[in-house]
Design a protein around this motif. Structure first.
Motif, PDB file in Angstrom:
ATOM      1  N   SER A 154     -36.709  88.836 -12.267  1.00 43.44           N
ATOM      2  CA  SER A 154     -37.824  88.055 -11.736  1.00 43.44           C
ATOM      3  C   SER A 154     -38.785  88.926 -10.947  1.00 43.44           C
ATOM      4  N   THR A 155     -40.015  88.439 -10.820  1.00 39.74           N
ATOM      5  CA  THR A 155     -41.036  89.165 -10.063  1.00 39.74           C
ATOM      6  C   THR A 155     -41.150  88.678  -8.622  1.00 39.74           C
ATOM      7  N   VAL A 156     -40.293  87.716  -8.222  1.00 34.85           N
ATOM      8  CA  VAL A 156     -40.292  87.262  -6.836  1.00 34.85           C
ATOM      9  C   VAL A 156     -38.869  87.235  -6.305  1.00 34.85           C
ATOM     10  N   ALA A 157     -38.753  87.309  -4.985  1.00 31.38           N
ATOM     11  CA  ALA A 157     -37.466  87.187  -4.303  1.00 31.38           C
ATOM     12  C   ALA A 157     -37.539  85.978  -3.372  1.00 31.38           C
ATOM     13  N   ILE A 158     -36.378  85.544  -2.912  1.00 33.75           N
ATOM     14  CA  ILE A 158     -36.298  84.417  -1.992  1.00 33.75           C
ATOM     15  C   ILE A 158     -35.692  84.898  -0.682  1.00 33.75           C
ATOM     16  N   ALA A 159     -36.433  84.726   0.412  1.00 33.44           N
ATOM     17  CA  ALA A 159     -35.913  85.043   1.739  1.00 33.44           C
ATOM     18  C   ALA A 159     -35.358  83.764   2.354  1.00 33.44           C
ATOM     19  N   CYS A 160     -34.154  83.862   2.880  1.00 29.46           N
ATOM     20  CA  CYS A 160     -33.490  82.692   3.469  1.00 29.46           C
ATOM     21  C   CYS A 160     -34.002  82.475   4.888  1.00 29.46           C
ATOM     22  N   ALA A 161     -35.057  81.665   5.023  1.00 31.47           N
ATOM     23  CA  ALA A 161     -35.613  81.375   6.349  1.00 31.47           C
ATOM     24  C   ALA A 161     -34.706  80.426   7.124  1.00 31.47           C
ATOM     25  N   HIS A 162     -33.876  79.658   6.432  1.00 33.07           N
ATOM     26  CA  HIS A 162     -32.917  78.742   7.060  1.00 33.07           C
ATOM     27  C   HIS A 162     -31.517  79.261   6.766  1.00 33.07           C
ATOM     28  N   THR A 163     -30.681  79.334   7.794  1.00 32.71           N
ATOM     29  CA  THR A 163     -29.345  79.907   7.597  1.00 32.71           C
ATOM     30  C   THR A 163     -28.517  79.123   6.581  1.00 32.71           C
ATOM     31  N   GLN A 164     -28.756  77.819   6.486  1.00 30.05           N
ATOM     32  CA  GLN A 164     -27.967  77.006   5.560  1.00 30.05           C
ATOM     33  C   GLN A 164     -28.321  77.266   4.106  1.00 30.05           C
ATOM     34  N   LEU A 165     -29.429  77.962   3.877  1.00 27.73           N
ATOM     35  CA  LEU A 165     -29.742  78.315   2.490  1.00 27.73           C
ATOM     36  C   LEU A 165     -28.690  79.273   1.939  1.00 27.73           C
ATOM     37  N   GLY A 166     -28.112  80.066   2.828  1.00 29.13           N
ATOM     38  CA  GLY A 166     -27.007  80.938   2.414  1.00 29.13           C
ATOM     39  C   GLY A 166     -25.814  80.122   1.949  1.00 29.13           C
ATOM     40  N   ALA A 167     -25.571  78.983   2.608  1.00 28.47           N
ATOM     41  CA  ALA A 167     -24.484  78.099   2.188  1.00 28.47           C
ATOM     42  C   ALA A 167     -24.776  77.499   0.816  1.00 28.47           C
ATOM     43  N   VAL A 168     -26.054  77.215   0.557  1.00 27.17           N
ATOM     44  CA  VAL A 168     -26.433  76.703  -0.763  1.00 27.17           C
ATOM     45  C   VAL A 168     -26.101  77.729  -1.846  1.00 27.17           C
ATOM     46  N   LEU A 169     -26.434  78.990  -1.588  1.00 26.69           N
ATOM     47  CA  LEU A 169     -26.152  80.046  -2.571  1.00 26.69           C
ATOM     48  C   LEU A 169     -24.651  80.244  -2.745  1.00 26.69           C
ATOM     49  N   ALA A 170     -23.894  80.148  -1.648  1.00 25.75           N
ATOM     50  CA  ALA A 170     -22.440  80.273  -1.748  1.00 25.75           C
ATOM     51  C   ALA A 170     -21.859  79.136  -2.579  1.00 25.75           C
ATOM     52  N   GLY A 171     -22.394  77.924  -2.381  1.00 21.23           N
ATOM     53  CA  GLY A 171     -21.938  76.790  -3.183  1.00 21.23           C
ATOM     54  C   GLY A 171     -22.282  76.950  -4.643  1.00 21.23           C
ATOM     55  N   ALA A 172     -23.462  77.524  -4.912  1.00 25.79           N
ATOM     56  CA  ALA A 172     -23.869  77.759  -6.297  1.00 25.79           C
ATOM     57  C   ALA A 172     -22.971  78.786  -6.965  1.00 25.79           C
ATOM     58  N   ALA A 173     -22.467  79.749  -6.195  1.00 26.42           N
ATOM     59  CA  ALA A 173     -21.570  80.762  -6.750  1.00 26.42           C
ATOM     60  C   ALA A 173     -20.194  80.184  -7.056  1.00 26.42           C
ATOM     61  N   ALA A 174     -19.802  79.147  -6.312  1.00 27.70           N
ATOM     62  CA  ALA A 174     -18.458  78.562  -6.479  1.00 27.70           C
ATOM     63  C   ALA A 174     -18.463  77.469  -7.549  1.00 27.70           C
ATOM     64  N   ASP A 175     -18.940  76.300  -7.205  1.00 30.76           N
ATOM     65  CA  ASP A 175     -18.883  75.150  -8.112  1.00 30.76           C
ATOM     66  C   ASP A 175     -20.238  74.730  -8.653  1.00 30.76           C
ATOM     67  N   GLY A 176     -21.312  75.359  -8.178  1.00 30.96           N
ATOM     68  CA  GLY A 176     -22.642  74.938  -8.577  1.00 30.96           C
ATOM     69  C   GLY A 176     -23.206  73.929  -7.591  1.00 30.96           C
ATOM     70  N   VAL A 177     -24.531  73.760  -7.601  1.00 24.00           N
ATOM     71  CA  VAL A 177     -25.191  72.836  -6.681  1.00 24.00           C
ATOM     72  C   VAL A 177     -26.207  71.992  -7.435  1.00 24.00           C
ATOM     73  N   SER A 178     -26.377  70.772  -6.970  1.00 18.32           N
ATOM     74  CA  SER A 178     -27.398  69.865  -7.496  1.00 18.32           C
ATOM     75  C   SER A 178     -28.432  69.621  -6.401  1.00 18.32           C
ATOM     76  N   ARG A 179     -29.436  68.825  -6.714  1.00 19.45           N
ATOM     77  CA  ARG A 179     -30.459  68.509  -5.711  1.00 19.45           C
ATOM     78  C   ARG A 179     -29.847  67.801  -4.513  1.00 19.45           C
ATOM     79  N   ILE A 180     -28.864  66.921  -4.773  1.00 22.05           N
ATOM     80  CA  ILE A 180     -28.209  66.206  -3.670  1.00 22.05           C
ATOM     81  C   ILE A 180     -27.465  67.182  -2.763  1.00 22.05           C
ATOM     82  N   ASP A 181     -26.785  68.165  -3.361  1.00 20.75           N
ATOM     83  CA  ASP A 181     -26.068  69.167  -2.565  1.00 20.75           C
ATOM     84  C   ASP A 181     -27.025  69.954  -1.678  1.00 20.75           C
TER      85      ASP A 181
END
Length: 489
Positions: A154-181
């Motif tokens: 990709s030509t862009v990166a995502i900076a985690c301005a909110h610490t919980q965004l890291g939890a979203v990425l961790a969840g995506a690595a484990a079981d995946g995430v939906s909009r509700i998650d």
């Protein structure tokens, strides 16, 4: 029945600022200039509102509402549209970072990696109820005090301005995430969570389950390892605008390393004989003839091993450093090797591990290419046996090689001058050196074979070298060639 979010929260807000790796300067004629690495954009004498807008965005974030208020206060409401068009133009050409927030609470920043009209990402909207996974090519690292997630695709990166965004990425690595998650993790309503998902998908940090499976099992994605794709991405300026090439970023910060190194502490030194002159009247083989005979030879004649004279001639012909090193225009000492190398820097060093060599004790040596001599580094022992066993298995040889060459790179010399490509340059130089080794060995009637890997742990233990200062990057074996050997390409 309409579903309501458990986190009603504040509305989505977008803000903008000049990308952190760019700078804004003013010229005497009133023009503003944006500069980033090898890119430059000149804005001739902008009006007061747009000038103030650019200066403010070079210092921090501005939302659409703040942009309108700033321009209105300076020039009136009629000048809001030209200011908004300027922002859109800068966004299109990737001069600005973009922040997604829920009210005053920042969630993520979209950080451009490329520059130019074609450098924006392809928009990838999310689907309701779809589960998304972390791409196996995604990189998570720290950058200027924030966690940055990006994919080399990709030509862009995502900076985690909110610490919980890291939890979203961790969840995506484990079981995946939906909009509700995402909504639950960030405590935002689902529409805002959808915006976050869209940005993560567009940056290819998150992918669908089908795409995640294809990254592993389907060509061409499944063939690439993440590490190889990261290296390819950083060393080839296709999706990024990061500095690359001879930027001399450490000039005035660190002193460059000298052209010649003393190597590890030597137990003793052994002078090597100078190569014998070719007999008078003897016609040398043509390069074409030597190339046609070039083979990888995996059998060696241990009843008649390579001699110290042959080893000395071989090292002299492949690695001897020419006349006294000279300081070039960059203040970096250079020297002439028998083969071409990046910037004439000559960062490669050779460490022969001798197993059987007539006239020379076994052990690990360093080749002093200036004085044409060997410096004994370590005697034979368990670690040398492991290195030789590893080399034998890698080359599929029936017996351990008579001589194993470990090729290292004094990578700091390249890093002092070049940016983004030093390690790739060292690998290319090592490829040139091993090709040259093949030709010299063939011309001398010896048995050469390049290896695909080596026992770097044992080598580090024996040499005491810091792998971040002088990593081992290639291996090559050499020995005497049996008269009946089977040669392989």
């Amino acid at each position: 029945m309409k579903r309501t979010s458990p986190f009603p929260g504040a509305a989505k807000v977008e803000s903008y600022r000049l990308r952190v790796d760019a700078r804004l300067t003013q010229e005497p004629d009133g023009s503003l200039v944006l500069e980033q690495s090898r890119y430059r954009l000149r804005l001739p004498a902008p009006e007061a509102g747009r000038r103030a807008l650019l200066l403010r965005m070079s210092e921090g974030w501005l939302s659409d509402l703040q942009i309108a208020q700033l321009v209105t206060g300076l020039e009136g409401e009629t000048r809001i549209l030209p200011a908004q068009l300027l922002v859109r133009r800068l966004l299109l050409h990737c001069w600005l970072e973009r922040r997604i927030a829920a009210g005053a609470r920042a969630l993520l920043d979209v950080v451009p990696r490329g520059l130019g009209a074609q450098s924006g990402p392809v928009r990838r909207p999310h689907g309701a109820g779809v589960v998304y996974r972390l791409s196996r090519f995604a990189v998570l690292r720290t950058d200027r005090g924030r966690m940055l997630a990006h994919s080399p695709l990709s030509t862009v990166a995502i900076a985690c301005a909110h610490t919980q965004l890291g939890a979203v990425l961790a969840g995506a690595a484990a079981d995946g995430v939906s909009r509700i998650d995402v909504a639950k993790a960030l405590e935002v309503d689902e529409p805002t969570a959808g915006y976050v998902l869209d940005e993560l998908l567009s940056a290819q940090v998150l992918v669908t389950s089908e795409e995640a499976e294809a990254e592993v099992s389907t060509a061409p994605m499944g063939l690439w390892s993440p590490e190889e794709l990261w290296l390819h991405d950083r060393t080839r300026p296709q999706r990024h605008a990061a500095p690359i090439g001879a930027t001399h970023r450490f000039r005035g910060v660190l002193e460059p390393e000298p052209a010649q190194t003393g190597g590890p502490t030597a137990r003793r030194t052994i002078a090597l004989p100078a190569p014998a002159a070719r007999p008078a009247g003897a016609a040398p083989d043509s390069l074409a003839a030597v190339m046609s005979r070039r083979r990888s030879v995996r059998r060696q004649d241990d009843t008649r091993p390579i001699t110290a004279a042959q080893l000395g001639e071989f090292l002299h012909r492949v690695q001897r450093l020419g006349p006294a090193a000279t300081g070039d225009a960059d203040g970096l000492e250079t020297g002439r090797r028998p083969y071409p190398g990046a910037g004439g820097i000559g960062e490669l060093e050779i460490y022969p591990l001798v197993s059987r060599c007539a006239g020379l004790e076994s052990g690990l040596y360093h080749y002093d290419s200036r004085r044409h001599r060997l410096a004994a580094v370590a005697a034979t022992g368990p670690e040398t046996a492991k290195m030789l066993s590893f080399a034998r298995a890698t080359a599929t040889m029936p017996d351990p090689p008579q001589v194993l060459f470990v090729i290292t790179a004094r990578i700091g010399r390249l890093m002092w001058k070049y940016e983004g490509i030093p390690y790739a340059l060292a690998l290319k130089d090592a490829g040139i050196l091993t090709a040259w080794m093949y030709l010299v060995a063939t011309d001398m009637g010896l048995a050469p074979c390049a290896l695909g890997a080596g026992d770097v742990a044992s080598f580090a233990a024996l040499s005491g070298l810091d792998a971040l200062v002088e990593p081992a990057i290639a291996e090559f074996v050499l020995g005497s060639c049996p008269s009946d050997c089977e040669e392989q390409p």
